[in-house]
Design an enzyme around this catalytic site. Sequence first.
Site, PDB file in Angstrom:
ATOM      1  CE  LYS A  76     -13.632 -78.856  -5.768  1.00 19.98           C
ATOM      2  NZ  LYS A  76     -14.060 -77.684  -6.805  1.00 19.98           N
TER       3      LYS A  76
ATOM      4  CB  THR B 240      11.274 -32.827 -15.935  1.00 21.45           C
ATOM      5  OG1 THR B 240       9.803 -33.426 -16.391  1.00 21.45           O
ATOM      6  CG2 THR B 240      11.756 -32.493 -14.450  1.00 21.45           C
TER       7      THR B 240
ATOM      8  N   PRO C 278      10.367 -31.462 -21.806  1.00 26.44           N
ATOM      9  CG  PRO C 278       8.951 -31.056 -23.450  1.00 26.44           C
ATOM     10  CD  PRO C 278       9.552 -30.919 -22.016  1.00 26.44           C
TER      11      PRO C 278
ATOM     12  CG  ASP D 257       5.110 -42.290 -18.572  1.00 29.71           C
ATOM     13  OD1 ASP D 257       4.639 -43.323 -18.740  1.00 29.71           O
ATOM     14  OD2 ASP D 257       6.449 -41.969 -18.318  1.00 29.71           O
TER      15      ASP D 257
ATOM     16  CG  ASP E  28       7.495 -45.351 -16.329  1.00 32.94           C
ATOM     17  OD1 ASP E  28       7.255 -44.829 -17.260  1.00 32.94           O
ATOM     18  OD2 ASP E  28       8.206 -43.856 -16.866  1.00 32.94           O
TER      19      ASP E  28
ATOM     20  CG  PHE F  77       6.311 -34.293 -18.611  1.00 26.11           C
ATOM     21  CD1 PHE F  77       5.633 -35.588 -18.664  1.00 26.11           C
ATOM     22  CD2 PHE F  77       7.166 -33.628 -19.836  1.00 26.11           C
ATOM     23  CE1 PHE F  77       5.203 -36.108 -19.899  1.00 26.11           C
ATOM     24  CE2 PHE F  77       6.940 -34.533 -21.069  1.00 26.11           C
ATOM     25  CZ  PHE F  77       6.377 -35.952 -20.621  1.00 26.11           C
ATOM     26  CB  ALA F  78       3.360 -32.342 -12.942  1.00 25.75           C
ATOM     27  CG  ASN F  79       8.706 -35.812 -14.678  1.00 27.60           C
ATOM     28  OD1 ASN F  79       7.922 -36.687 -14.997  1.00 27.60           O
ATOM     29  ND2 ASN F  79       9.094 -34.851 -14.923  1.00 27.60           N
TER      30      ASN F  79
ATOM     31  CD  GLU G 259       0.458 -45.595 -17.972  1.00 27.02           C
ATOM     32  OE1 GLU G 259       2.165 -45.548 -18.126  1.00 27.02           O
ATOM     33  OE2 GLU G 259       0.859 -46.155 -18.607  1.00 27.02           O
TER      34      GLU G 259
END
Length: 142
Positions: free
Chosen positions: A22, A83, A85, A135, A137, A94-96, A118
Amino acid sequence: KLVERTFETYPLVQEIELELKKPWAPVHLPLDTCSVAIHRRKQQAFIALGSNMGDKKANLEQAIDKLRIRGIHILKESSVLTTEPWGGVEQDSFANQVIEVETWLPASVLLETLLAIESEMGRVREVHWGPRLIDLDLLFVE
């Protein structure tokens, strides 16, 4: 936005170095120009997804859709595994899933994006290792 638009429009582009200058910037210093430079390149990352509340598979799909909307390209998706917990808190299984993505976002911004998704989806962090609607990660960034 220029970087994002370039990567979206031209899939063959893998790396961008962009400098915006600029002239006569409104700073109180004796400068001819003021500039900002950024460097971004596409990289691969792996993200783990998990859910054990509500419609678990739909939660995973919704999170993946939200990643796509933010310009994160999904390269591969694993199958969804169930899986038990971990951590001693009584809760549903859990569904992973794990996905491989391509993104130009730096790792810190990608992590912020995951946390924002999330939050948007209603994740509440009340109990350590407790139940979660979603979740996300960040496992690995190139």
